[in-house]
Design an enzyme around this catalytic site. Structure first.
Site, PDB file in Angstrom:
ATOM      1  N   GLY A 177       0.620  -1.189  -0.090  1.00  0.00           N
ATOM      2  CA  GLY A 177      -0.077   0.177  -0.011  1.00  0.00           C
ATOM      3  C   GLY A 177       0.861   1.389  -0.077  1.00  0.00           C
ATOM      4  O   GLY A 177       1.902   1.213  -0.537  1.00  0.00           O
ATOM      5  N   ILE A 220      -8.580  -6.394   8.082  1.00  0.00           N
ATOM      6  CA  ILE A 220      -9.187  -7.697   8.395  1.00  0.00           C
ATOM      7  C   ILE A 220      -9.239  -7.574   9.861  1.00  0.00           C
ATOM      8  O   ILE A 220      -8.371  -7.268  10.436  1.00  0.00           O
ATOM      9  CB  ILE A 220      -8.412  -8.730   7.825  1.00  0.00           C
ATOM     10  N   THR A 230      -4.032  -2.451   6.464  1.00  0.00           N
ATOM     11  CA  THR A 230      -4.838  -2.724   5.440  1.00  0.00           C
ATOM     12  C   THR A 230      -4.254  -3.259   4.246  1.00  0.00           C
ATOM     13  O   THR A 230      -3.287  -2.969   3.725  1.00  0.00           O
ATOM     14  CB  THR A 230      -5.585  -1.148   4.978  1.00  0.00           C
ATOM     15  N   TYR A 272       1.534 -10.535   2.268  1.00  0.00           N
ATOM     16  CA  TYR A 272       1.865  -9.857   0.801  1.00  0.00           C
ATOM     17  C   TYR A 272       1.785 -10.960  -0.342  1.00  0.00           C
ATOM     18  O   TYR A 272       2.521 -12.048   0.096  1.00  0.00           O
ATOM     19  CB  TYR A 272       3.020  -8.959   0.815  1.00  0.00           C
ATOM     20  N   HIS A 276      -8.904  -9.321  12.376  1.00  0.00           N
ATOM     21  CA  HIS A 276      -8.450 -10.405  13.120  1.00  0.00           C
ATOM     22  C   HIS A 276      -6.836 -10.144  13.363  1.00  0.00           C
ATOM     23  O   HIS A 276      -6.138  -9.517  12.205  1.00  0.00           O
ATOM     24  CB  HIS A 276      -8.528 -11.767  11.965  1.00  0.00           C
ATOM     25  N   PHE A 317     -10.641  14.448   8.056  1.00  0.00           N
ATOM     26  CA  PHE A 317     -10.370  14.927   9.555  1.00  0.00           C
ATOM     27  C   PHE A 317      -9.387  15.780   9.732  1.00  0.00           C
ATOM     28  O   PHE A 317      -8.277  16.039   9.164  1.00  0.00           O
ATOM     29  CB  PHE A 317     -10.156  13.425  10.324  1.00  0.00           C
ATOM     30  N   GLU A 320      -8.906  -0.709   0.391  1.00  0.00           N
ATOM     31  CA  GLU A 320      -8.118  -0.882   1.617  1.00  0.00           C
ATOM     32  C   GLU A 320      -8.889  -1.787   2.632  1.00  0.00           C
ATOM     33  O   GLU A 320      -9.691  -1.038   3.544  1.00  0.00           O
ATOM     34  CB  GLU A 320      -7.631   0.391   2.252  1.00  0.00           C
ATOM     35  N   ASN A 364      -3.932  -4.004   0.871  1.00  0.00           N
ATOM     36  CA  ASN A 364      -4.302  -3.411  -0.358  1.00  0.00           C
ATOM     37  C   ASN A 364      -4.491  -4.405  -1.179  1.00  0.00           C
ATOM     38  O   ASN A 364      -3.577  -5.062  -1.651  1.00  0.00           O
ATOM     39  CB  ASN A 364      -3.445  -2.268  -0.659  1.00  0.00           C
TER      40      ASN A 364
HETATM   41  P1  ADP Z   1       0.716  -1.263   3.339  1.00  0.00           P
HETATM   42  O1  ADP Z   1       0.939   0.351   3.186  1.00  0.00           O
HETATM   43  O2  ADP Z   1       1.775  -2.135   2.474  1.00  0.00           O
HETATM   44  O3  ADP Z   1      -0.721  -1.581   3.015  1.00  0.00           O
HETATM   45  P2  ADP Z   1      -0.165  -1.436   5.998  1.00  0.00           P
HETATM   46  O4  ADP Z   1       0.648  -0.820   7.178  1.00  0.00           O
HETATM   47  O5  ADP Z   1      -1.531  -1.178   5.589  1.00  0.00           O
HETATM   48  O6  ADP Z   1       1.044  -1.474   4.716  1.00  0.00           O
HETATM   49  O7  ADP Z   1      -0.356  -3.325   6.418  1.00  0.00           O
HETATM   50  C1  ADP Z   1      -0.850  -4.137   5.684  1.00  0.00           C
HETATM   51  C2  ADP Z   1      -0.126  -5.355   5.511  1.00  0.00           C
HETATM   52  O8  ADP Z   1      -0.279  -5.895   6.795  1.00  0.00           O
HETATM   53  C3  ADP Z   1      -0.970  -6.403   4.749  1.00  0.00           C
HETATM   54  O9  ADP Z   1      -0.571  -6.400   3.348  1.00  0.00           O
HETATM   55  C4  ADP Z   1      -0.725  -7.759   5.392  1.00  0.00           C
HETATM   56  O10 ADP Z   1       0.303  -8.500   4.785  1.00  0.00           O
HETATM   57  C5  ADP Z   1      -0.431  -7.409   6.816  1.00  0.00           C
HETATM   58  N1  ADP Z   1      -1.660  -7.552   7.626  1.00  0.00           N
HETATM   59  C6  ADP Z   1      -1.250  -8.181   9.258  1.00  0.00           C
HETATM   60  N2  ADP Z   1      -2.643  -8.090   9.576  1.00  0.00           N
HETATM   61  C7  ADP Z   1      -3.685  -7.415   9.063  1.00  0.00           C
HETATM   62  C8  ADP Z   1      -4.779  -7.279   9.109  1.00  0.00           C
HETATM   63  N3  ADP Z   1      -5.490  -7.577  10.061  1.00  0.00           N
HETATM   64  N4  ADP Z   1      -5.703  -6.608   8.058  1.00  0.00           N
HETATM   65  C9  ADP Z   1      -4.833  -6.359   6.916  1.00  0.00           C
HETATM   66  N5  ADP Z   1      -3.591  -6.629   6.767  1.00  0.00           N
HETATM   67  C10 ADP Z   1      -2.872  -7.084   7.706  1.00  0.00           C
HETATM   68  N1  RBF Z   2      -9.316   7.689   4.934  1.00  0.00           N
HETATM   69  C1  RBF Z   2      -9.710   9.004   4.838  1.00  0.00           C
HETATM   70  O1  RBF Z   2      -9.016   9.797   4.479  1.00  0.00           O
HETATM   71  N2  RBF Z   2     -10.848   9.186   5.186  1.00  0.00           N
HETATM   72  C2  RBF Z   2     -11.697   8.252   5.827  1.00  0.00           C
HETATM   73  O2  RBF Z   2     -12.901   8.220   6.101  1.00  0.00           O
HETATM   74  C3  RBF Z   2     -11.295   6.990   5.918  1.00  0.00           C
HETATM   75  N3  RBF Z   2     -12.054   5.793   6.511  1.00  0.00           N
HETATM   76  C4  RBF Z   2     -11.343   4.634   6.444  1.00  0.00           C
HETATM   77  C5  RBF Z   2     -12.313   3.496   6.934  1.00  0.00           C
HETATM   78  C6  RBF Z   2     -11.577   2.241   7.188  1.00  0.00           C
HETATM   79  C7  RBF Z   2     -12.606   1.395   7.963  1.00  0.00           C
HETATM   80  C8  RBF Z   2     -10.519   1.896   6.603  1.00  0.00           C
HETATM   81  C9  RBF Z   2      -9.579   0.734   6.890  1.00  0.00           C
HETATM   82  C10 RBF Z   2      -9.718   2.958   6.162  1.00  0.00           C
HETATM   83  C11 RBF Z   2     -10.029   4.437   6.060  1.00  0.00           C
HETATM   84  N4  RBF Z   2      -9.503   5.427   5.607  1.00  0.00           N
HETATM   85  C12 RBF Z   2      -9.990   6.514   5.271  1.00  0.00           C
HETATM   86  C13 RBF Z   2      -8.288   5.276   4.822  1.00  0.00           C
HETATM   87  C14 RBF Z   2      -7.049   5.404   5.627  1.00  0.00           C
HETATM   88  O3  RBF Z   2      -6.505   6.723   5.277  1.00  0.00           O
HETATM   89  C15 RBF Z   2      -5.793   4.505   5.120  1.00  0.00           C
HETATM   90  O4  RBF Z   2      -6.192   3.086   5.366  1.00  0.00           O
HETATM   91  C16 RBF Z   2      -4.691   4.806   5.942  1.00  0.00           C
HETATM   92  O5  RBF Z   2      -3.595   4.356   5.546  1.00  0.00           O
HETATM   93  C17 RBF Z   2      -4.973   4.841   7.376  1.00  0.00           C
HETATM   94  O6  RBF Z   2      -3.957   4.917   8.307  1.00  0.00           O
HETATM   95 MG    MG Z   3      -2.396  -0.854   3.720  1.00  0.00          MG
END
Ligand code: ADP
Ligand code: RBF
Ligand code: MG
Length: 382
Positions: A242, A309, A254, A318, A311, A336, A306, A256
């Site tokens: 992501g 999950i 998240t 990945y 859990h 926000f 995004e 991605n």
């Molecule tokens: P990125 O910017 O690469 O998406 P994140 O900080 O969003 O990094 O972390 C996402 C990664 O973390 C996922 O790709 C997955 O491999 C791992 N991961 C671990 N626990 C979870 C979870 N509960 N939900 C989603 N991703 C998770």
């Molecule tokens: N990003 C925003 O800018 N506005 C939102 O309202 C917003 N809502 C989110 C709700 C959920 C359930 C999730 C998983 C992400 C959301 N995000 C939102 C995305 C968020 O900016 C992104 O996942 C960041 O990386 C979180 O730190």
């Molecule tokens: Mg992510």
């Protein structure tokens, strides 16, 4: 604002057609030795066929007449209308208004015949919309107000009492020129196009954000555990990197997915926060909550899908195939003032998801085999 009592819609704000139109245009331009590159979409959107064709001829330097181009386009379009899908939130809204006896009309730039063919592919819609005003039934097309004024007159309501739903900039202008309130649900799939809709009273990403009571109509009360049930969408793909913002450190990682994971023709209409089920082969099926869109807080250049999950995993995953069934809608994306506020809101969304997904109809989808079916060997990476 005075109470509104009538609802006018342009057909493309309720039945998706843009991707079909794009597909057809690409085929036709190839025949003329040109390459469709998305150029000039806003020049034809919301216009009547001959005007739209003239715009394409100019944008791509074609050597035919608007009439010739139209005949070519129409033949290909007709075969595809049966595949046009209603846009998210459209059926819910239209049935709601119909059940409350609120008069509704379609006011569209397409010729009457085309609208009729399109409508009869959608169950019940001929009854929902007793009045259809088409581009060939008035003197001036959008952005002139004629189509909307004629629709109001046929429904026997004052223009000032009408609310219009529009997807195209020309339609927004037409409705305002008719003295009506306008909700824009833009079908130009880029956030840079937003200024073209600036004369609308409000802009929504999808009709799921429409709250009838704000406009003086009876409210909808169909949320279950805080989420609106939607026609489920299925999407899957490999988990990709992501934005590397350290969401994991914030407690909301998240996983991605590439945006190509969801069907093209709805891509412009689905920004917001959703709940659903996530399946990871060899791991299991989990509740999830996700955002789709440009993340206003970070103002992303690319739209992102995004899913968080719900859990705790002991490792990253990945590259693994992630399957999602998206079953409910929670809220639009928001901005926000602080990161803490964003994170708090995401946690609140997580609580909504956990509770709602235990309820019918959301809970049923946890059993869907789509979540656990492995990819065919030819499509897997090893
Ligand atoms: P990125 O910017 O690469 O998406 P994140 O900080 O969003 O990094 O972390 C996402 C990664 O973390 C996922 O790709 C997955 O491999 C791992 N991961 C671990 N626990 C979870 C979870 N509960 N939900 C989603 N991703 C998770
Ligand atoms: N990003 C925003 O800018 N506005 C939102 O309202 C917003 N809502 C989110 C709700 C959920 C359930 C999730 C998983 C992400 C959301 N995000 C939102 C995305 C968020 O900016 C992104 O996942 C960041 O990386 C979180 O730190
Ligand atoms: Mg992510």
């Amino acid at each position: 604002m005075s109470k509104l009592n009538c609802f006018l819609v342009c057909n493309r704000s309720v039945v998706g057609e843009e991707s079909i139109a794009d597909e057809v245009l690409a085929i036709v331009l190839t025949r003329h030795g040109k390459v469709w590159d998305g150029r000039g979409a806003q020049n034809r959107m919301g216009k009547r066929p001959l005007e739209a064709a003239a715009a394409v001829i100019q944008d791509y330097g074609l050597a035919c007449t608007p009439l010739e181009l139209n005949l070519e386009v129409l033949e290909l379009l007709q075969e595809r209308w049966k595949n046009a899908r209603t846009l998210p939130g459209a059926v819910r809204l239209i049935k709601h208004f119909y059940s409350h006896g609120i008069p509704m009309a379609i006011a569209s730039s397409s010729p009457a015949r085309n609208i009729k063919i399109k409508l009869c592919h959608q169950e019940g819609w001929t009854e929902y919309f007793p009045v259809v005003v088409a581009g060939d039934m008035v003197e001036n097309g959008k952005p002139a107000p004629d189509i909307f004024l004629e629709a109001a007159s046929r429904l026997n309501v004052e223009p000032i009492k009408c609310l219009v739903i529009e997807d195209a900039p020309a339609g927004v202008l037409a409705a305002k020129a008719a003295g009506m309130q306008v909700v824009a649900v833009p079908s130009i799939p880029s956030k840079d196009a937003r200024p073209q809709y600036s004369s609308a009273d409000v802009i929504y990403s999808s009709l799921l954000d429409f709250q009838p009571e704000v406009w003086g109509f009876p409210s909808l009360n169909d949320r279950i555990g805080g989420a609106i049930p939607i026609e489920p969408w299925y999407m899957g793909g490999p988990v990709i990197k992501g934005f590397g913002r350290g969401s994991k450190l914030l407690g909301t990682p998240t996983a991605n997915l590439p945006t190509s994971a969801f069907s093209n023709h709805l891509a412009s209409h689905v920004c917001g926060i959703y709940i659903g089920w996530a399946g990871l082969a060899n791991r299991g099926v989990y509740k999830m909550v996700m955002s789709v869109g440009w993340n206003p807080y970070f103002d992303n250049k690319e739209k992102a899908v995004e899913p968080w999950i719900l859990h705790d995993f002991s490792e990253d995953f990945y590259g693994e195939e992630l399957r999602l069934i998206v079953v409910g809608y929670v809220r639009p994306e928001a901005n926000f003032t602080t990161l803490e506020d964003l994170v708090e809101r995401i946690h609140e969304d997580g609580r909504v998801a956990k509770a709602a997904l235990d309820m019918n109809p959301f809970s049923d989808y946890a059993e869907d085999s789509y979540l656990t079916t492995p990819l065919p060997v030819s499509m897997s990476s090893n």
